[in-house]
Scaffold this motif. Structure first.
Motif, PDB file in Angstrom:
ATOM      1  N   ILE A   1      47.227 -62.449   3.457  1.00  0.00           N
ATOM      2  CA  ILE A   1      47.526 -63.308   4.606  1.00  0.00           C
ATOM      3  C   ILE A   1      47.148 -62.614   5.913  1.00  0.00           C
ATOM      4  O   ILE A   1      46.562 -63.215   6.818  1.00  0.00           O
ATOM      5  CB  ILE A   1      49.014 -63.697   4.594  1.00  0.00           C
ATOM      6  CG1 ILE A   1      49.355 -64.493   3.333  1.00  0.00           C
ATOM      7  CG2 ILE A   1      49.374 -64.505   5.837  1.00  0.00           C
ATOM      8  CD1 ILE A   1      50.824 -64.799   3.168  1.00  0.00           C
ATOM      9  N   ALA A   2      47.466 -61.326   5.996  1.00  0.00           N
ATOM     10  CA  ALA A   2      47.110 -60.576   7.207  1.00  0.00           C
ATOM     11  C   ALA A   2      45.603 -60.482   7.371  1.00  0.00           C
ATOM     12  O   ALA A   2      45.079 -60.572   8.490  1.00  0.00           O
ATOM     13  CB  ALA A   2      47.737 -59.179   7.136  1.00  0.00           C
TER      14      ALA A   2
ATOM     15  N   THR B   1      43.403 -61.833  10.515  1.00  0.00           N
ATOM     16  CA  THR B   1      42.482 -60.953  11.227  1.00  0.00           C
ATOM     17  C   THR B   1      41.092 -61.575  11.306  1.00  0.00           C
ATOM     18  O   THR B   1      40.433 -61.537  12.348  1.00  0.00           O
ATOM     19  CB  THR B   1      42.408 -59.591  10.526  1.00  0.00           C
ATOM     20  OG1 THR B   1      43.716 -59.014  10.468  1.00  0.00           O
ATOM     21  CG2 THR B   1      41.497 -58.644  11.283  1.00  0.00           C
ATOM     22  N   VAL B   2      40.636 -62.169  10.191  1.00  0.00           N
ATOM     23  CA  VAL B   2      39.335 -62.839  10.189  1.00  0.00           C
ATOM     24  C   VAL B   2      39.340 -64.028  11.143  1.00  0.00           C
ATOM     25  O   VAL B   2      38.358 -64.294  11.845  1.00  0.00           O
ATOM     26  CB  VAL B   2      38.975 -63.287   8.758  1.00  0.00           C
ATOM     27  CG1 VAL B   2      37.723 -64.144   8.762  1.00  0.00           C
ATOM     28  CG2 VAL B   2      38.780 -62.077   7.854  1.00  0.00           C
ATOM     29  N   GLN B   3      40.475 -64.760  11.200  1.00  0.00           N
ATOM     30  CA  GLN B   3      40.566 -65.930  12.069  1.00  0.00           C
ATOM     31  C   GLN B   3      40.446 -65.549  13.536  1.00  0.00           C
ATOM     32  O   GLN B   3      39.878 -66.301  14.336  1.00  0.00           O
ATOM     33  CB  GLN B   3      41.880 -66.661  11.801  1.00  0.00           C
ATOM     34  CG  GLN B   3      42.009 -67.989  12.514  1.00  0.00           C
ATOM     35  CD  GLN B   3      43.315 -68.689  12.192  1.00  0.00           C
ATOM     36  OE1 GLN B   3      44.256 -68.064  11.721  1.00  0.00           O
ATOM     37  NE2 GLN B   3      43.370 -69.983  12.411  1.00  0.00           N
ATOM     38  N   THR B   4      40.977 -64.407  13.902  1.00  0.00           N
ATOM     39  CA  THR B   4      40.946 -63.980  15.308  1.00  0.00           C
ATOM     40  C   THR B   4      39.756 -63.092  15.627  1.00  0.00           C
ATOM     41  O   THR B   4      39.659 -62.585  16.744  1.00  0.00           O
ATOM     42  CB  THR B   4      42.249 -63.229  15.646  1.00  0.00           C
ATOM     43  OG1 THR B   4      42.397 -62.108  14.762  1.00  0.00           O
ATOM     44  CG2 THR B   4      43.448 -64.149  15.473  1.00  0.00           C
TER      45      THR B   4
ATOM     46  N   LYS C   1      35.268 -53.645  13.448  1.00  0.00           N
ATOM     47  CA  LYS C   1      35.421 -53.270  12.047  1.00  0.00           C
ATOM     48  C   LYS C   1      36.689 -52.478  11.805  1.00  0.00           C
ATOM     49  O   LYS C   1      37.215 -52.455  10.685  1.00  0.00           O
ATOM     50  CB  LYS C   1      34.213 -52.466  11.587  1.00  0.00           C
ATOM     51  CG  LYS C   1      34.024 -51.111  12.262  1.00  0.00           C
ATOM     52  CD  LYS C   1      32.779 -50.426  11.758  1.00  0.00           C
ATOM     53  CE  LYS C   1      32.620 -49.050  12.396  1.00  0.00           C
ATOM     54  NZ  LYS C   1      33.705 -48.129  12.007  1.00  0.00           N
ATOM     55  N   ASP C   2      37.208 -51.798  12.845  1.00  0.00           N
ATOM     56  CA  ASP C   2      38.436 -51.021  12.667  1.00  0.00           C
ATOM     57  C   ASP C   2      39.654 -51.909  12.440  1.00  0.00           C
ATOM     58  O   ASP C   2      40.688 -51.429  11.966  1.00  0.00           O
ATOM     59  CB  ASP C   2      38.679 -50.136  13.897  1.00  0.00           C
ATOM     60  CG  ASP C   2      37.593 -49.069  14.058  1.00  0.00           C
ATOM     61  OD1 ASP C   2      37.019 -48.668  13.017  1.00  0.00           O
ATOM     62  OD2 ASP C   2      37.319 -48.670  15.198  1.00  0.00           O
ATOM     63  N   ALA C   3      39.540 -53.198  12.767  1.00  0.00           N
ATOM     64  CA  ALA C   3      40.671 -54.102  12.547  1.00  0.00           C
ATOM     65  C   ALA C   3      40.986 -54.254  11.071  1.00  0.00           C
ATOM     66  O   ALA C   3      42.120 -54.577  10.704  1.00  0.00           O
ATOM     67  CB  ALA C   3      40.373 -55.473  13.161  1.00  0.00           C
TER      68      ALA C   3
END
Length: 429
Positions: free
Chosen positions: A162-163, A167-170, A178-180
């Motif tokens: 879910i996280a 992250t992909v959505q934002t 890429k560090d996200a």
């Protein structure tokens, strides 16, 4: 479009499971009570009546049943008179409703006598509660607790997924980080599949970042490297045309060079617009489409120089669109040049309505099967001798789709072609 999340779906599944367990438990208790009353108790009363009559026939003084839950009454027996409420009962079972449970009366008899067996179900109900419902409640508590723990464990297992989705959505395509995807919640104590997915997304973000950087470099370099020589060619052509001694054939050639240079400038401008991933670099201001079309008519007439074609502009409304003026110029410039190129004589009618622009020509037209192909890159109609590179309508379609405009083509061979650009009401002023 809003969709249900994975955690919500998982919670609904466990809630459905809990409801099913509860319903099955209630039905099981009801079935157990039914079996207890309809099978066990009634069968026990039949056996008790048969046992009594068997011994009563052998011993007239055989005593009536008299226990805590079972009481016997014999017809015409002064020692155990039948209560008045039972005297009218026929043979068989009769259920008595009481405030605390249920009671059954079983009537059987020999010739001249009848036996009334009264079963008091109050104590049985209490025992059923103690030895049935209480253990069942304990089982339900254990089942619900295990289901809740399973839900918590499942939520913990899918929470990294879910996280990752959030992250992909934002993620900003213009500046992907890429560090996200290397956050601790994706790598520490995560399943192998989650860690693999996070690592793949990190590499993907890195590749996107490289692609975006190359796209920026390309648009910057192309803007300079392609426009500069085209500008030199156009200026040189203008200077040559100013020479008085230039012969007619040479002037015709210079005019063709000038027109080609202007076409190339428009083509480069369109390609640069299409190369941009977003429209943030493009200004969005109210554009007077009527005035823009008048400018494009002058430019197209200057480039083609065909005096046998009349270009008419019918303004039924003043249309203003919130958009980039350069984009609209590229779209209508391509459409107008196409209409003039494929029309030998006659007219090109431009009509401006409140929310659309129609460009209709009296040219060669095209059959239905070609209309389905005209938006494909480098496709040229059967009359390809008229020139062009087969990318004009592709550029028009791509730019219109990016800004949410619709382009429709209606054409008939030897009759003409009509192209309509429709603007949504939300993009009009």
């Amino acid at each position: 479009m809003s969709k249900v999340g994975l955690g919500h779906t998982l919670g609904k599944a466990f809630l459905f499971q809990a409801v099913i367990i509860g319903v099955v438990a209630v039905l099981s208790v009801w079935a157990a009570a039914f079996v207890l009353e309809e099978v066990l108790i009634k069968e026990a009363l039949r056996d008790e009546a048969a046992y009594f009559w068997e011994h009563r026939n052998l011993d007239p003084d055989f005593p009536l049943p008299d226990t805590r839950n079972l009481t016997g009454y014999l017809e015409n027996d002064p020692a155990a008179p039948v209560p008045g409420a039972y005297r009218d009962f026929g043979a068989g079972f009769h259920e008595l409703g009481t405030g605390s449970g249920f009671s059954l009366v079983h009537v059987s008899g020999n010739p001249g006598q009848r036996l009334y067996l009264l079963f008091d179900g109050e104590n049985v109900g209490h025992l059923a509660f103690v030895f049935g419902l209480v253990p069942l409640a304990g089982v339900l508590v254990v089942l619900y607790l295990s289901a809740w723990l399973s839900y918590r464990q499942s939520r913990r297992a899918v929470s990294p997924v879910i996280a990752l989705a959030r992250t992909v959505q934002t993620l900003d395509p213009e500046h992907p980080d890429k560090d996200a995807f290397q956050a601790a919640e994706f790598t520490r104590d995560a399943d192998h599949e989650v860690a693999t997915l996070a690592d793949a997304l990190a590499r993907f973000a890195e590749r996107i970042s490289a692609f975006v950087e190359r796209e920026r470099n390309f648009t910057r370099d192309a803007s300079h490297e392609l426009r500069s020589p085209l500008t030199v060619i156009r200026i040189a052509a203008d200077m040559l045309l100013s020479e008085q001694e230039l012969s007619a054939p040479a002037r015709t050639s210079v005019l063709r060079i000038q027109r080609s240079a202007k076409d190339m400038e428009e083509l480069v401008e369109a390609f640069l617009l299409l190369a941009r991933e977003s429209e943030q670099a493009l200004s969005r201001d109210p554009v007077n489409v009527n005035a823009l079309l008048r400018d494009e008519m002058s430019r197209a007439a200057e480039l083609l120089g065909n005096d046998r074609i009349r270009v008419n502009l019918t303004e039924q409304a003043e249309l203003r669109v919130i958009a980039s003026e350069r984009v609209l110029s590229v779209i209508f410039g391509n459409l107008l040049r196409n209409a003039l190129s494929y029309t030998d004589q006659g007219e090109v009618e431009i009509t401006v309505d409140a929310d659309r622009v129609r460009i209709a020509d009296s040219g060669v037209g095209m059959p239905e099967q070609e209309i389905q192909q005209v938006f494909k890159p480098f496709y040229r109609s059967g009359d390809s001798r008229r020139g062009g590179h087969g990318v004009g309508l592709t550029i028009v379609k791509s730019l219109s789709s990016r800004f949410g405009w619709t382009v429709e083509i209606d054409s008939q061979p030897q009759v003409g072609t009509t192209v309509t650009v429709q603007f949504p009401s939300g993009q009009l002023e």
